[in-house]
Write a protein that holds these residues in place. Structure first.
Motif, PDB file in Angstrom:
ATOM      1  N   ILE A   1     116.840  18.491 -31.821  1.00 12.95           N
ATOM      2  CA  ILE A   1     116.096  19.098 -32.934  1.00 12.95           C
ATOM      3  C   ILE A   1     115.429  17.980 -33.734  1.00 12.95           C
ATOM      4  O   ILE A   1     116.110  17.133 -34.317  1.00 12.95           O
ATOM      5  CB  ILE A   1     117.016  19.941 -33.850  1.00 12.95           C
ATOM      6  CG1 ILE A   1     117.742  21.002 -33.013  1.00 12.95           C
ATOM      7  CG2 ILE A   1     116.207  20.582 -34.973  1.00 12.95           C
ATOM      8  CD1 ILE A   1     118.630  21.946 -33.806  1.00 12.95           C
ATOM      9  N   ASP A   2     114.117  17.973 -33.727  1.00 10.84           N
ATOM     10  CA  ASP A   2     113.379  16.958 -34.474  1.00 10.84           C
ATOM     11  C   ASP A   2     112.527  17.613 -35.551  1.00 10.84           C
ATOM     12  O   ASP A   2     112.251  18.815 -35.506  1.00 10.84           O
ATOM     13  CB  ASP A   2     112.459  16.170 -33.520  1.00 10.84           C
ATOM     14  CG  ASP A   2     113.242  15.287 -32.572  1.00 10.84           C
ATOM     15  OD1 ASP A   2     113.981  14.410 -33.055  1.00 10.84           O
ATOM     16  OD2 ASP A   2     113.141  15.495 -31.342  1.00 10.84           O
TER      17      ASP A   2
ATOM     18  N   LYS B   1     116.517  20.648 -40.500  1.00  9.02           N
ATOM     19  CA  LYS B   1     117.170  20.211 -39.259  1.00  9.02           C
ATOM     20  C   LYS B   1     118.687  20.143 -39.331  1.00  9.02           C
ATOM     21  O   LYS B   1     119.370  20.760 -38.533  1.00  9.02           O
ATOM     22  CB  LYS B   1     116.723  18.788 -38.872  1.00  9.02           C
ATOM     23  CG  LYS B   1     115.304  18.625 -38.508  1.00  9.02           C
ATOM     24  CD  LYS B   1     115.035  17.181 -38.138  1.00  9.02           C
ATOM     25  CE  LYS B   1     115.491  16.158 -39.141  1.00  9.02           C
ATOM     26  NZ  LYS B   1     114.737  15.981 -40.345  1.00  9.02           N
TER      27      LYS B   1
ATOM     28  N   ASP C   1     120.097  15.870 -34.101  1.00  6.36           N
ATOM     29  CA  ASP C   1     118.852  16.016 -34.858  1.00  6.36           C
ATOM     30  C   ASP C   1     118.341  14.664 -35.328  1.00  6.36           C
ATOM     31  O   ASP C   1     119.106  13.721 -35.517  1.00  6.36           O
ATOM     32  CB  ASP C   1     119.002  17.023 -36.006  1.00  6.36           C
ATOM     33  CG  ASP C   1     119.686  16.439 -37.224  1.00  6.36           C
ATOM     34  OD1 ASP C   1     120.465  15.496 -37.077  1.00  6.36           O
ATOM     35  OD2 ASP C   1     119.435  16.938 -38.336  1.00  6.36           O
TER      36      ASP C   1
END
Ligand code: CDP
Length: 214
Positions: free
Chosen positions: A5-6, A13, A120
């Motif tokens: 997850i960026d 995030k 993330d």
């Protein structure tokens, strides 16, 4: 399984990644906290951020551990220290240093090779885990993101203005997206989710349903 997850600061995030990891029984790795921990060590060690003074030896001497929702640097609990405005303001300078990035990426990949992870950050889908089965790019308007960070900091009793937060966030976004090594960028195979008008639950539900499809 690996879920990457960026996205930019305040896109949600870490909140979302934490819940998803819990729901799936995966390890959650907050890579931003690792960059923040190194930034904090630089402040404490009075290390220059030009890149010249951050050495491999300096990084080797830094042990970073996540335990019980806390982060420890050489056994010192730095969980709250890494969320101060001082660290917010200078973490991007540390994160653009290639020696720092190389060192932390090795640590991140090691954790991902031994566990199912939700990770993330800024470069997870593009650099750290290019073969992640699910890649999400979270974004939101600058106003929505600054307001979230403002509410978060106010809740902790920090005395910063919304304007100040917005300015420092815009500066950090610019540095993160334009830096030479591993800039913040959506991976070509990542799914874009704009969270400006979405609740946390809605974002979590959407990502979980994507994960369940895989
Ligand atoms: O929580 P927030 O989005 O504000 O920031 P964070 O995820 O804690 O990350 C702090 C900073 O670390 C970012 O602004 C980036 O400069 C850097 N970072 C990075 O370069 N690469 C990552 N994988 C994670 C964070």
């Amino acid at each position: 399984m690996q879920i990457a997850i960026d996205g930019p600061a305040g896109s949600g995030k870490s909140t979302v990644a934490k819940i998803i990891a819990q729901e799936l029984g995966f390890i959650y790795l907050d890579t931003g906290a690792m960059y923040r921990a190194v930034a904090w060590a630089c402040i404490k060690g009075n290390i220059q951020l030009s890149g010249i003074d951050i050495t491999e030896d300096f990084l080797k001497a830094i042990d970073i551990q996540f335990r019980n929702n806390k982060i420890f640097l050489n056994d010192i609990d730095v969980t709250t220290h890494i969320r101060t405005q001082e660290v917010h303001n200078m973490v991007s300078d540390v994160a653009k240093n290639q020696i720092v990035r190389q060192d932390l990426v090795i640590r991140q990949r090691e954790i991902a090779s031994e566990n199912d992870v939700v990770m993330d950050g800024r470069d997870i889908g593009t650099v750290v885990l290019p073969y992640a089965q699910l890649k999400i790019f979270l974004t939101a308007s600058i106003d929505a993101r600054a307001k979230r960070r403002y509410d978060e900091m106010k809740l902790k009793g920090d005395n910063v203005s919304l304007e100040e937060i917005k300015k420092s966030m815009e500066k950090r976004d610019l540095q993160d997206t334009t830096r030479k090594y591993s800039p913040l960028k959506q991976a070509s195979d990542a799914i874009l989710i704009d969270t400006s008008e979405m609740s946390i639950d809605e974002v979590v539900e959407k990502i979980l349903s994507l994960a369940n499809e895989i």
